[in-house]
Design a protein around this motif. Structure first.
Motif, PDB file in Angstrom:
ATOM      1  N   UNK A  20      61.472  46.296  59.304  1.00  0.00           N
ATOM      2  CA  UNK A  20      61.066  46.756  60.373  1.00  0.00           C
ATOM      3  C   UNK A  20      59.546  46.435  60.625  1.00  0.00           C
ATOM      4  N   UNK A  21      58.899  46.488  59.565  1.00  0.00           N
ATOM      5  CA  UNK A  21      57.282  46.203  59.685  1.00  0.00           C
ATOM      6  C   UNK A  21      57.401  44.502  59.994  1.00  0.00           C
ATOM      7  N   UNK A  22      57.963  43.750  59.343  1.00  0.00           N
ATOM      8  CA  UNK A  22      57.906  42.369  59.249  1.00  0.00           C
ATOM      9  C   UNK A  22      58.340  41.994  60.803  1.00  0.00           C
ATOM     10  N   UNK A  23      59.610  42.430  61.176  1.00  0.00           N
ATOM     11  CA  UNK A  23      59.992  42.246  62.764  1.00  0.00           C
ATOM     12  C   UNK A  23      58.801  42.569  63.673  1.00  0.00           C
ATOM     13  N   UNK A  24      58.151  43.648  63.493  1.00  0.00           N
ATOM     14  CA  UNK A  24      57.010  44.210  64.166  1.00  0.00           C
ATOM     15  C   UNK A  24      55.879  43.191  64.117  1.00  0.00           C
ATOM     16  N   UNK A  25      55.485  42.765  63.064  1.00  0.00           N
ATOM     17  CA  UNK A  25      54.359  41.683  62.720  1.00  0.00           C
ATOM     18  C   UNK A  25      54.616  40.563  63.393  1.00  0.00           C
ATOM     19  N   UNK A  26      56.022  39.989  63.182  1.00  0.00           N
ATOM     20  CA  UNK A  26      56.063  38.620  63.846  1.00  0.00           C
ATOM     21  C   UNK A  26      56.262  38.890  65.195  1.00  0.00           C
ATOM     22  N   UNK A  27      56.763  39.978  65.740  1.00  0.00           N
ATOM     23  CA  UNK A  27      56.774  40.055  67.301  1.00  0.00           C
ATOM     24  C   UNK A  27      55.280  40.022  67.802  1.00  0.00           C
ATOM     25  N   UNK A  28      54.460  40.674  67.153  1.00  0.00           N
ATOM     26  CA  UNK A  28      52.943  40.898  67.620  1.00  0.00           C
ATOM     27  C   UNK A  28      52.506  39.330  67.710  1.00  0.00           C
ATOM     28  N   UNK A  29      52.667  38.512  66.412  1.00  0.00           N
ATOM     29  CA  UNK A  29      52.028  37.301  66.491  1.00  0.00           C
ATOM     30  C   UNK A  29      52.819  36.313  67.440  1.00  0.00           C
ATOM     31  N   UNK A  30      53.918  36.583  67.815  1.00  0.00           N
ATOM     32  CA  UNK A  30      54.700  35.712  69.114  1.00  0.00           C
ATOM     33  C   UNK A  30      54.053  36.168  70.237  1.00  0.00           C
ATOM     34  N   UNK A  31      53.789  37.403  70.631  1.00  0.00           N
ATOM     35  CA  UNK A  31      53.359  37.696  71.772  1.00  0.00           C
ATOM     36  C   UNK A  31      51.975  37.161  71.825  1.00  0.00           C
TER      37      UNK A  31
END
Length: 90
Positions: A20-31
């Motif tokens: 979940x943390x990995x998905x959140x970090x990757x989503x942050x970087x994409x945004x």
């Protein structure tokens, strides 16, 4: 520190599953990447700003071929740390 290290540290501190943390970090970087690609600056209060700087066209020299080349105008991302961030690092 790598992205994996960041994910591990956040997972340990928050007791949230690493996936979940990995998905959140990757989503942050994409945004952030999408915002910068659209010409929008990113402001993270207390951390810093990621802004787009424009570089002017300039002349450069290719030493191996002894020729002058033109580097076109382009945009680059630039990180400007917040004062709080700077004082903590110093």
């Amino acid at each position: 520190m790598t992205k994996a290290d960041i994910v591990n540290q956040i997972a340990i501190r928050t007791h949230i599953d690493k996936r979940i943390v990995l998905e959140t970090v990757e989503s942050f970087m994409e945004v952030v990447k999408d915002s910068l690609a659209n010409g929008e600056n990113v402001y993270l209060r207390g951390f810093g700003s990621i802004i787009i700087k424009e570089r002017a066209e300039k002349k450069a020299r290719n030493i191996s071929k002894n020729t002058i080349i033109t580097i076109p105008a382009h945009k680059i991302p630039f990180f400007k740390p917040a004062k709080e961030f700077l004082t903590k690092v110093k």
